[in-house]
Write a protein that holds these residues in place. Structure first.
Motif, PDB file in Angstrom:
ATOM      1  N   LYS A  44      33.381 -23.652 -23.575  1.00  0.00           N
ATOM      2  CA  LYS A  44      33.273 -23.683 -22.088  1.00  0.00           C
ATOM      3  C   LYS A  44      32.491 -23.210 -21.186  1.00  0.00           C
ATOM      4  O   LYS A  44      31.696 -23.788 -20.595  1.00  0.00           O
ATOM      5  N   ASP A  45      32.181 -21.821 -21.895  1.00  0.00           N
ATOM      6  CA  ASP A  45      30.998 -21.072 -20.789  1.00  0.00           C
ATOM      7  C   ASP A  45      29.738 -21.556 -21.513  1.00  0.00           C
ATOM      8  O   ASP A  45      28.636 -21.582 -20.239  1.00  0.00           O
ATOM      9  N   ILE A  46      29.535 -22.165 -22.397  1.00  0.00           N
ATOM     10  CA  ILE A  46      28.174 -22.846 -22.920  1.00  0.00           C
ATOM     11  C   ILE A  46      27.924 -23.873 -22.300  1.00  0.00           C
ATOM     12  O   ILE A  46      26.586 -24.165 -21.693  1.00  0.00           O
ATOM     13  N   ILE A  47      28.986 -24.949 -22.005  1.00  0.00           N
ATOM     14  CA  ILE A  47      28.720 -26.153 -21.409  1.00  0.00           C
ATOM     15  C   ILE A  47      28.494 -25.914 -20.028  1.00  0.00           C
ATOM     16  O   ILE A  47      27.570 -26.540 -19.478  1.00  0.00           O
ATOM     17  N   ALA A  48      29.292 -24.803 -19.400  1.00  0.00           N
ATOM     18  CA  ALA A  48      28.997 -24.661 -17.896  1.00  0.00           C
ATOM     19  C   ALA A  48      27.621 -24.207 -17.616  1.00  0.00           C
ATOM     20  O   ALA A  48      26.729 -24.554 -16.926  1.00  0.00           O
ATOM     21  N   PHE A  49      27.164 -23.221 -18.578  1.00  0.00           N
ATOM     22  CA  PHE A  49      25.673 -22.315 -18.384  1.00  0.00           C
ATOM     23  C   PHE A  49      24.683 -23.594 -18.578  1.00  0.00           C
ATOM     24  O   PHE A  49      23.786 -23.716 -17.801  1.00  0.00           O
ATOM     25  N   LEU A  50      24.772 -24.331 -19.725  1.00  0.00           N
ATOM     26  CA  LEU A  50      23.692 -25.461 -19.860  1.00  0.00           C
ATOM     27  C   LEU A  50      23.755 -26.520 -18.808  1.00  0.00           C
ATOM     28  O   LEU A  50      22.534 -26.922 -18.697  1.00  0.00           O
ATOM     29  N   THR A  51      24.721 -26.920 -18.353  1.00  0.00           N
ATOM     30  CA  THR A  51      24.944 -27.967 -17.105  1.00  0.00           C
ATOM     31  C   THR A  51      24.270 -27.394 -16.017  1.00  0.00           C
ATOM     32  O   THR A  51      23.199 -28.025 -15.378  1.00  0.00           O
ATOM     33  N   ARG A  64      23.860 -13.876 -25.803  1.00  0.00           N
ATOM     34  CA  ARG A  64      23.166 -13.416 -24.703  1.00  0.00           C
ATOM     35  C   ARG A  64      21.955 -13.947 -24.327  1.00  0.00           C
ATOM     36  O   ARG A  64      21.099 -14.498 -25.281  1.00  0.00           O
ATOM     37  N   ASN A  65      21.879 -14.675 -23.296  1.00  0.00           N
ATOM     38  CA  ASN A  65      20.594 -15.400 -22.878  1.00  0.00           C
ATOM     39  C   ASN A  65      19.995 -14.743 -21.461  1.00  0.00           C
ATOM     40  O   ASN A  65      20.737 -14.906 -20.499  1.00  0.00           O
ATOM     41  N   ARG A  66      18.936 -14.310 -21.740  1.00  0.00           N
ATOM     42  CA  ARG A  66      18.164 -13.341 -20.786  1.00  0.00           C
ATOM     43  C   ARG A  66      19.209 -12.264 -20.333  1.00  0.00           C
ATOM     44  O   ARG A  66      19.622 -11.534 -21.275  1.00  0.00           O
ATOM     45  N   THR A  67      19.921 -12.367 -19.010  1.00  0.00           N
ATOM     46  CA  THR A  67      20.759 -11.448 -18.623  1.00  0.00           C
ATOM     47  C   THR A  67      22.193 -11.877 -18.563  1.00  0.00           C
ATOM     48  O   THR A  67      23.124 -11.134 -18.163  1.00  0.00           O
ATOM     49  N   ASP A  68      22.291 -13.069 -19.063  1.00  0.00           N
ATOM     50  CA  ASP A  68      23.639 -13.739 -19.002  1.00  0.00           C
ATOM     51  C   ASP A  68      24.386 -13.394 -20.311  1.00  0.00           C
ATOM     52  O   ASP A  68      23.690 -13.662 -21.379  1.00  0.00           O
ATOM     53  N   PHE A  69      25.781 -13.213 -20.317  1.00  0.00           N
ATOM     54  CA  PHE A  69      26.677 -13.076 -21.546  1.00  0.00           C
ATOM     55  C   PHE A  69      27.544 -14.151 -21.535  1.00  0.00           C
ATOM     56  O   PHE A  69      28.281 -14.015 -20.410  1.00  0.00           O
ATOM     57  N   ALA A 125      18.938 -14.432 -27.048  1.00  0.00           N
ATOM     58  CA  ALA A 125      18.022 -15.115 -26.690  1.00  0.00           C
ATOM     59  C   ALA A 125      17.139 -14.065 -25.630  1.00  0.00           C
ATOM     60  O   ALA A 125      17.501 -13.798 -24.707  1.00  0.00           O
ATOM     61  N   SER A 126      15.770 -13.949 -25.996  1.00  0.00           N
ATOM     62  CA  SER A 126      14.932 -13.164 -24.859  1.00  0.00           C
ATOM     63  C   SER A 126      14.026 -14.264 -24.311  1.00  0.00           C
ATOM     64  O   SER A 126      13.119 -14.989 -25.129  1.00  0.00           O
ATOM     65  N   ILE A 127      13.676 -14.474 -23.138  1.00  0.00           N
ATOM     66  CA  ILE A 127      12.747 -15.568 -22.338  1.00  0.00           C
ATOM     67  C   ILE A 127      12.183 -14.962 -21.366  1.00  0.00           C
ATOM     68  O   ILE A 127      12.601 -14.188 -20.625  1.00  0.00           O
ATOM     69  N   ASN A 128      10.854 -15.333 -21.156  1.00  0.00           N
ATOM     70  CA  ASN A 128      10.114 -14.921 -20.130  1.00  0.00           C
ATOM     71  C   ASN A 128       9.453 -16.330 -19.410  1.00  0.00           C
ATOM     72  O   ASN A 128       9.103 -17.196 -20.382  1.00  0.00           O
TER      73      ASN A 128
END
Length: 154
Positions: A54-61, A44-49, A121-124
């Motif tokens: 494969k999804d990690i790579i797409a998200f980080l890109t 969970r990264n902010r509001t993304d699940f 992760a919770s991020i502002n």
């Protein structure tokens, strides 16, 4: 795949795990970063699940295309057995040139081979001027003698 240091973490190994993660993220190499996670890792990264490498790579890109001149510092907050808590800050600018400092906390859970299987992760984000930047160094890796978040007052 074995990814040392392995749990259960100690006062010596937990900071090493945190620094390895910081170094990997500062490389901005999404495929390299994804190798530190289990194939079915949950984020969970902010509001993304996000589920799986494969999804990690797409998200980080996508992330590093939007968050330009990214510089990250992580700091160990606590650990127990196969879990680590960190706080972090990173600075970046968008395509329009607006700088931001992002503050956050992460909770990590590892499997027995040292791969992360869960990341929450919770991020502002705080808009800053370029003159207010604090995370300034040359190259992808933060120098060993660069101040910690606590030393920087972050």
């Amino acid at each position: 795949m074995i990814r040392p240091p392995l749990p259960p973490f100690t006062e010596e190994t937990a900071p090493l795990k945190v620094r390895a993660a910081e170094d990997a993220w500062n490389s901005q190499n999404a495929e390299q970063v994804a190798q530190a996670y289990t194939p079915d890792c949950f984020w969970r990264n902010r509001t993304d699940f996000i589920q799986g490498r494969k999804d990690i790579i797409a998200f980080l890109t996508r992330k590093w295309q939007q968050e330009q001149d990214y510089r990250l510092v992580k700091e160990l907050w606590g650990f127990q057995a196969n879990r680590i808590a960190v706080r972090f800050s990173y600075e970046w600018h968008n395509a329009a040139g607006q700088w931001f400092r992002s503050y956050g906390n992460e909770l990590w859970e590892f499997d027995e081979s040292g791969l992360m299987r869960r990341r929450v992760a919770s991020i502002n984000d705080l808009p800053i001027s370029e003159a207010d930047r604090k995370l300034l160094w040359t190259g992808a890796r933060r120098p060993d003698d660069f101040p910690s978040l606590s030393d920087l007052g972050l």
